[in-house]
Design a protein around this motif. Structure first.
Motif: not given
Length: 107
Positions: A39, A44, A79
């Motif tokens: 991250l 990402i 996410l």
């Protein structure tokens, strides 16, 4: 938060072939260990474990991404983006299947 460096070595030569810097909580991996991810700010980065290179040679750019998690069974990445603008933009969860082949937003 303590910063760390993760070095990947070629065991035959003992040379470092790749290094990654960051905090421990930025790392995760899939069940079959085909991928690992990190991250960053608004992104990402997903890497292949065989080559240690970015999948599709680019990071997933996601504004305000706060967290991510791997499926315990498959190489599927979820996410989380929090609510923004005082509630004008709802929080969302996005699912990435087959690392870039398909994505879904769940609001």
């Amino acid at each position: 938060m303590q910063r760390v460096v993760i070095n990947i070595f070629d065991v035959r030569t003992g040379k470092v072939i790749r290094d990654f810097k960051g905090t421990v909580d930025e790392w995760a991996g899939g069940k079959e260990d085909k991928y690992f991810a990190r991250l960053g700010k608004n992104l990402i980065s997903v890497y292949e474990t065989e080559t240690f290179s970015l999948v599709d040679k680019k990071s997933l750019k996601i504004e305000n991404v706060l967290d991510f998690s791997w499926s315990p069974a498959d190489p599927i990445l979820a996410l989380f983006v929090p609510e923004l603008g005082g509630g004008n933009q709802p929080a969302r969860v996005s699912i990435y299947v087959q690392m870039g082949a398909c994505s879904f937003n769940l609001i």
